[in-house]
Design a protein around this motif. Structure first.
Motif, mmCIF file in Angstrom:
data_model
loop_
_atom_site.group_PDB
_atom_site.id
_atom_site.type_symbol
_atom_site.label_atom_id
_atom_site.label_comp_id
_atom_site.label_asym_id
_atom_site.label_seq_id
_atom_site.Cartn_x
_atom_site.Cartn_y
_atom_site.Cartn_z
ATOM 1 N N VAL A 85 0.851 -1.192 0.000
ATOM 2 C CA VAL A 85 0.000 0.000 0.000
ATOM 3 C C VAL A 85 0.885 1.240 0.000
ATOM 4 O O VAL A 85 1.814 1.352 0.800
ATOM 5 C CB VAL A 85 -0.931 0.010 1.226
ATOM 6 C CG1 VAL A 85 -1.724 1.317 1.288
ATOM 7 C CG2 VAL A 85 -1.880 -1.177 1.178
ATOM 8 N N CYS A 86 0.596 2.169 -0.889
ATOM 9 C CA CYS A 86 1.397 3.387 -1.001
ATOM 10 C C CYS A 86 1.127 4.309 0.186
ATOM 11 O O CYS A 86 -0.021 4.616 0.502
ATOM 12 C CB CYS A 86 1.062 4.108 -2.306
ATOM 13 S SG CYS A 86 1.974 5.658 -2.532
ATOM 14 N N ASN A 87 2.195 4.747 0.868
ATOM 15 C CA ASN A 87 2.010 5.669 1.988
ATOM 16 C C ASN A 87 2.405 7.095 1.630
ATOM 17 O O ASN A 87 2.635 7.927 2.498
ATOM 18 C CB ASN A 87 2.785 5.192 3.225
ATOM 19 C CG ASN A 87 4.282 5.139 2.976
ATOM 20 O OD1 ASN A 87 4.748 5.436 1.877
ATOM 21 N ND2 ASN A 87 5.040 4.751 3.987
ATOM 22 N N GLN A 146 -1.956 10.677 -1.871
ATOM 23 C CA GLN A 146 -2.783 10.217 -2.978
ATOM 24 C C GLN A 146 -4.009 11.124 -3.089
ATOM 25 O O GLN A 146 -4.769 11.263 -2.134
ATOM 26 C CB GLN A 146 -3.239 8.773 -2.740
ATOM 27 C CG GLN A 146 -2.099 7.782 -2.593
ATOM 28 C CD GLN A 146 -1.438 7.493 -3.920
ATOM 29 O OE1 GLN A 146 -2.115 7.174 -4.900
ATOM 30 N NE2 GLN A 146 -0.129 7.595 -3.964
ATOM 31 N N LEU A 198 -7.082 11.021 -3.874
ATOM 32 C CA LEU A 198 -8.235 10.161 -4.125
ATOM 33 C C LEU A 198 -9.489 10.802 -3.549
ATOM 34 O O LEU A 198 -9.479 11.306 -2.431
ATOM 35 C CB LEU A 198 -8.021 8.788 -3.482
ATOM 36 C CG LEU A 198 -6.795 8.012 -3.972
ATOM 37 C CD1 LEU A 198 -6.591 6.769 -3.128
ATOM 38 C CD2 LEU A 198 -6.955 7.634 -5.434
ATOM 39 N N ASP A 255 -2.601 5.980 0.566
ATOM 40 C CA ASP A 255 -3.707 5.428 -0.211
ATOM 41 C C ASP A 255 -4.732 4.836 0.752
ATOM 42 O O ASP A 255 -4.614 3.692 1.174
ATOM 43 C CB ASP A 255 -3.171 4.360 -1.166
ATOM 44 C CG ASP A 255 -4.261 3.771 -2.049
ATOM 45 O OD1 ASP A 255 -5.437 4.144 -1.871
ATOM 46 O OD2 ASP A 255 -3.940 2.937 -2.903
ATOM 47 N N TRP A 256 -5.748 5.608 1.100
ATOM 48 C CA TRP A 256 -6.726 5.183 2.102
ATOM 49 C C TRP A 256 -7.689 4.122 1.584
ATOM 50 O O TRP A 256 -8.526 3.619 2.336
ATOM 51 C CB TRP A 256 -7.509 6.383 2.639
ATOM 52 C CG TRP A 256 -8.148 7.241 1.598
ATOM 53 C CD1 TRP A 256 -7.573 8.263 0.908
ATOM 54 C CD2 TRP A 256 -9.497 7.149 1.120
ATOM 55 N NE1 TRP A 256 -8.467 8.818 0.031
ATOM 56 C CE2 TRP A 256 -9.663 8.158 0.139
ATOM 57 C CE3 TRP A 256 -10.578 6.330 1.424
ATOM 58 C CZ2 TRP A 256 -10.857 8.351 -0.538
ATOM 59 C CZ3 TRP A 256 -11.777 6.519 0.752
ATOM 60 C CH2 TRP A 256 -11.909 7.519 -0.215
ATOM 61 N N THR A 257 -7.564 3.737 0.297
ATOM 62 C CA THR A 257 -8.340 2.602 -0.212
ATOM 63 C C THR A 257 -7.589 1.288 -0.005
ATOM 64 O O THR A 257 -8.116 0.226 -0.315
ATOM 65 C CB THR A 257 -8.647 2.764 -1.709
ATOM 66 O OG1 THR A 257 -7.422 2.721 -2.457
ATOM 67 C CG2 THR A 257 -9.357 4.080 -1.979
ATOM 68 N N SER A 269 -5.174 -0.032 -1.638
ATOM 69 C CA SER A 269 -4.935 -0.772 -2.875
ATOM 70 C C SER A 269 -3.556 -1.427 -2.827
ATOM 71 O O SER A 269 -2.583 -0.817 -2.386
ATOM 72 C CB SER A 269 -5.021 0.161 -4.083
ATOM 73 O OG SER A 269 -6.315 0.720 -4.181
ATOM 74 N N SER A 311 -13.198 -1.937 0.709
ATOM 75 C CA SER A 311 -11.941 -2.375 0.118
ATOM 76 C C SER A 311 -11.522 -3.648 0.830
ATOM 77 O O SER A 311 -11.521 -3.706 2.061
ATOM 78 C CB SER A 311 -10.858 -1.297 0.290
ATOM 79 O OG SER A 311 -9.613 -1.749 -0.212
ATOM 80 N N THR A 362 -12.211 -3.127 -4.629
ATOM 81 C CA THR A 362 -12.538 -1.800 -4.101
ATOM 82 C C THR A 362 -13.815 -1.315 -4.767
ATOM 83 O O THR A 362 -13.959 -1.396 -5.983
ATOM 84 C CB THR A 362 -11.407 -0.789 -4.371
ATOM 85 O OG1 THR A 362 -10.192 -1.274 -3.800
ATOM 86 C CG2 THR A 362 -11.737 0.561 -3.753
#
Length: 209
Positions: A100-102, A105, A107, A132-134, A136, A186, A208
């Motif tokens: 997961v990207c920190n 993002q 979004l 990335d709070w989703t 992914s 998600s 998601t």
């Protein structure tokens, strides 16, 4: 379930059972473990100061360095496929969340523009969540050092999948799930299907909505 312990800063967390099963399929041994979600409190703040003695919550928090974890994380849900040669591939929640990207993002949920139109401009302030709070993740499994992963042009034989075979082994494991602050859902799941004669299939699914 949690109870206070006489030891300072220690909380006893009830250990729930872990369900597990193992099957041998040709040259492969397929094993899974399945249990409860990650506890939301640290079991012992004193013991967790030592990296070697950290509880699972502290391991996840310190390893991932995300602003927060998904609402439901299943740290004991694991699938391991081990070959007779010693090579293996494993699927687990911690390694999936490492993908997961920190970074920041930009979004937004689908109704964000409509919501902004109903608010006075002076009351609006653009905020971008720092990750990335989703949740992914392009996680494809964790492989052993002796395993070799190479690109291939080979594709799944769809016609073979259409053949009806008796299922020898099936299991679905949830690695993590989050309802995105009531804006959707998600989840990351793993499925393993073994057929009695020919093959096994493992599916990693990131959903998601």
């Amino acid at each position: 379930m949690c109870t206070l312990n006489q030891e300072k800063d220690a909380i006893e967390i009830q250990r729930l059972p872990v369900n597990s099963e193992e099957q041998v399929f040709h040259d492969w041994t397929i094993k899974y473990t399945k249990s409860h979600i990650l506890h939301s409190i640290c079991s012992s703040s004193e013991k967790c100061k030592d990296p070697a003695s950290q509880c699972l919550l502290c391991v996840y928090t310190n390893t991932l360095e995300l602003p927060h974890l998904p609402e439901m994380v299943f740290p004991n849900n694991k699938l391991i496929l081990k070959h007779n040669s010693g090579a293996w591939i494993e699927f687990n929640a911690l390694d999936a969340l490492k993908k997961v990207c920190n970074g920041k993002q930009n979004l937004k949920v689908a109704c964000s523009e409509e919501w902004k139109e109903t608010r006075a401009p002076e009351n609006l302030m653009e905020k971008i969540k720092p990750f990335d709070w989703t949740f992914s993740s392009d996680y494809r499994g964790t492989v052993s050092d002796i395993a070799v992963v190479t690109p291939t042009e080979e594709r799944i034989n769809i016609e073979k999948l259409k053949e009806k075979e008796k299922i020898l082994f099936y299991q679905e494991l949830m690695l993590y799930e989050d309802e995105l602050h009531d804006n959707g859902i998600s989840s990351c799941t793993i499925k393993i299907v073994s057929y009695i004669f020919h093959s096994s299939h493992c599916y990693a699914r990131k959903f998601t909505k």
